[in-house]
Design an enzyme around this catalytic site. Structure first.
Site, PDB file in Angstrom:
ATOM      1  N   LYS A 178     -41.592 -71.137 -91.986  1.00 26.25           N
ATOM      2  CA  LYS A 178     -40.568 -72.065 -92.489  1.00 26.25           C
ATOM      3  C   LYS A 178     -39.484 -71.228 -93.170  1.00 26.25           C
ATOM      4  CE  LYS A 178     -38.290 -75.415 -94.547  1.00 26.25           C
ATOM      5  NZ  LYS A 178     -37.225 -74.524 -95.097  1.00 26.25           N
ATOM      6  N   GLU A 253     -44.405 -63.124-103.410  1.00 29.42           N
ATOM      7  CA  GLU A 253     -43.420 -62.144-103.857  1.00 29.42           C
ATOM      8  C   GLU A 253     -42.343 -62.938-104.569  1.00 29.42           C
ATOM      9  OE1 GLU A 253     -40.249 -60.419-104.421  1.00 29.42           O
ATOM     10  OE2 GLU A 253     -39.932 -60.450-102.257  1.00 29.42           O
ATOM     11  N   CYS A 287     -34.270 -59.678-105.497  1.00 28.13           N
ATOM     12  CA  CYS A 287     -35.276 -59.746-106.559  1.00 28.13           C
ATOM     13  C   CYS A 287     -35.558 -58.382-107.182  1.00 28.13           C
ATOM     14  CB  CYS A 287     -36.573 -60.353-106.018  1.00 28.13           C
ATOM     15  SG  CYS A 287     -37.228 -59.480-104.587  1.00 28.13           S
ATOM     16  N   GLU A 384     -33.148 -63.574-114.619  1.00 26.71           N
ATOM     17  CA  GLU A 384     -32.694 -62.883-113.419  1.00 26.71           C
ATOM     18  C   GLU A 384     -31.271 -63.325-113.103  1.00 26.71           C
ATOM     19  OE1 GLU A 384     -34.804 -61.682-109.199  1.00 26.71           O
ATOM     20  OE2 GLU A 384     -35.209 -63.652-110.057  1.00 26.71           O
TER      21      GLU A 384
END
Length: 482
Positions: A178, A253, A287, A384
């Site tokens: 997906k 992750e 990331c 972040e």
């Protein structure tokens, strides 16, 4: 990009391109200029069920395919990616906005996982264990888990697919993918190449539709034995809870908050250059992007001046223009999030040395920004950023900066610039991160394990460690041999 073979817009289920059963389609727009890239079939649970059943059926034969044949097919998949690199890069730039040079580099990176796992297939070894009785022998087998489900993000729409699919197929698993609805065409093009390479029907399936609905269905399904996800920590927590009733194998992750530490003995020129290179890749939407820049007081003001000068030279604009090296953020929400973090820091005393506002290139662009004197009460010190913003603070001692670097719920990537080997090993051992780069602002390769600790995730991708995530260990005892 008009070639329908390389620009499929339908779901891939059991080797066929299919529309959504409900007939729904969803438009995909380019973040650079909001132009229409195309319309995709937009399904849901019914199509996901069909894909899972297809993968289950295909698993009965795929797991028995000899390693040399699986290796040949993955190698062919790799070769097709390299041969079609320019077409794949154009698709990626159209839907993600990243500069063409970065898109080409990502296709090389993505293909390298297929090459690696085509080679690693031959090294899925079993073991024999010394016996404790004369009439017994002990054998350890490694076998494929079964049907796997993968959910991939928009920021690296090809490499996050091959990193998962390559390992799964090498292990003998089948998979239902997906991809993110904002960047589906890169994944669909890879599905087309898999078919051309000869990957059998049902081994690699692709479903499209609302992520919460499809993700929950995958997690709850008893036939799915493993879920692998790359994305935010918040979504990772949800998927982990949804997988709990069926005790699935998980690879997650998740988010990061990478410290980038420049020590007093570092080469300041190299550190500044690598900081800008690492930070500005995909406009900071990574990331593992340097997030908390921590500079020793010896170099603080000089490096701030240098990185400001380097950032000023960057060309911002649509990724389709080869002269541009900073593209747009994925959408307006991304711009608003970045600007909110910057404005909060400035209100609380940070210095703005460059940028600090959206860019005139378009509604999804943010100016390359340098802000200094970051302090703990600022949100940008803990969240972040996911944008083209360097946020720097000063430090004086190793003890201080190791504690500050580890003061985060995340533990994905970290970076240290030093020429002292004693300091190198201390940081390598004490930093609470799954990956530590020394004197390097970009460290990811297919041959090394990628993944984090703490709330940055579970498991590893890439290298032989990534292959092991798709294998079960079975102990076999044979008695009556005396």
């Amino acid at each position: 990009m008009s070639d329908t073979f390389f620009f499929p817009s339908k779901m891939l289920i059991h080797g066929e391109w299919v529309d959504a059963l409900n007939g729904v389609k969803q438009d995909v727009f380019s973040p650079g200029d909001q132009s229409l890239v195309g319309a995709i079939a937009y399904g849901g649970e019914e199509e996901t069920e069909r894909a899972i059943q297809s993968a289950s059926q295909a698993f009965t034969t795929w797991k028995k395919v000899l390693p040399a044949e699986r290796a040949r097919l993955l190698r062919k998949f790799y070769e097709l990616m390299i041969a079609r690199k320019d077409e794949l890069a154009k698709i990626m730039t159209a839907e993600s906005g990243k500069p063409m040079a970065e898109s080409r580099a990502e296709i090389d990176y993505a293909a390298s996982f297929l090459e690696l796992y085509a080679e690693e297939i031959r090294r899925i070894y079993g073991e024999t264990i010394p016996t404790i009785n004369h009439d017994r022998r002990f054998i350890v087998m490694r076998q494929p888990i079964g049907v796997c489900a993968a959910i991939t993000p928009w920021n690296f729409p090809s490499s996050m697919v091959t990193r998962k699919v390559g390992a799964a197929l090498a292990a003998g698993c089948t998979i239902v993918l997906k991809p993110d609805h904002r960047t589906p065409f890169s994944a669909l093009a890879l599905g087309a190449l898999a078919l051309e390479a000869g990957i059998p029907a049902g081994v690699f399936n692709i479903v499209l539709g609302p992520a919460p609905e499809i993700g929950q269905y995958m997690c709850a399904h008893h036939t799915v034995r493993k879920v692998t996800f790359t994305g935010s920590t918040e979504v990772g927590r949800v998927l982990m809870a949804q997988c709990a009733p069926t005790i699935k194998r998980l690879s997650l992750e998740l988010g990061g908050n990478a410290p980038f530490i420049i020590c007093e003995d570092a080469n300041p020129h190299d550190a500044a250059q690598q900081l800008v290179t690492g930070k500005m890749r995909n406009a900071g939407q990574s990331c593992v992007s340097p997030n908390r820049v921590m500079i020793h007081k010896k170099h603080y003001e000089w490096i701030l001046t240098e990185i400001t000068s380097l950032m000023q030279k960057l060309q911002v604009g649509p990724g389709t223009d080869e002269k541009n090296n900073v593209g747009p953020l994925i959408d307006r929400k991304g711009v608003e999030k970045v600007d909110a973090l910057v404005q909060d820091a400035l209100k609380k005393g940070a210095r703005c040395l460059l940028g600090g506002k959206p860019h005139a290139a378009g509604q999804n662009f943010y100016s390359p920004t340098v802000i200094a004197d970051i302090s703990p009460e600022m949100e940008i010190a803990h969240k972040e950023i996911f944008g083209p913003v360097i946020a720097a603070s000063i430090f004086e001692s190793d003890d201080e900066i190791i504690a500050r670097a580890n003061n985060s719920e995340y533990g994905l990537a970290s970076y240290v610039f030093t020429n002292d080997y004693k300091r190198l090993f201390r940081y390598a051992e004490e930093l609470e991160y799954g990956m530590v780069g020394f004197n390097a602002g970009v460290t990811s390769t297919s041959v090394t394990p990628f993944g984090g600790i703490k709330q940055s995730g579970l498991g590893r991708e890439g290298s032989h460690f990534g292959l092991e995530e798709y294998l079960n260990v079975k102990s076999v005892c044979v008695a009556g041999l005396a």
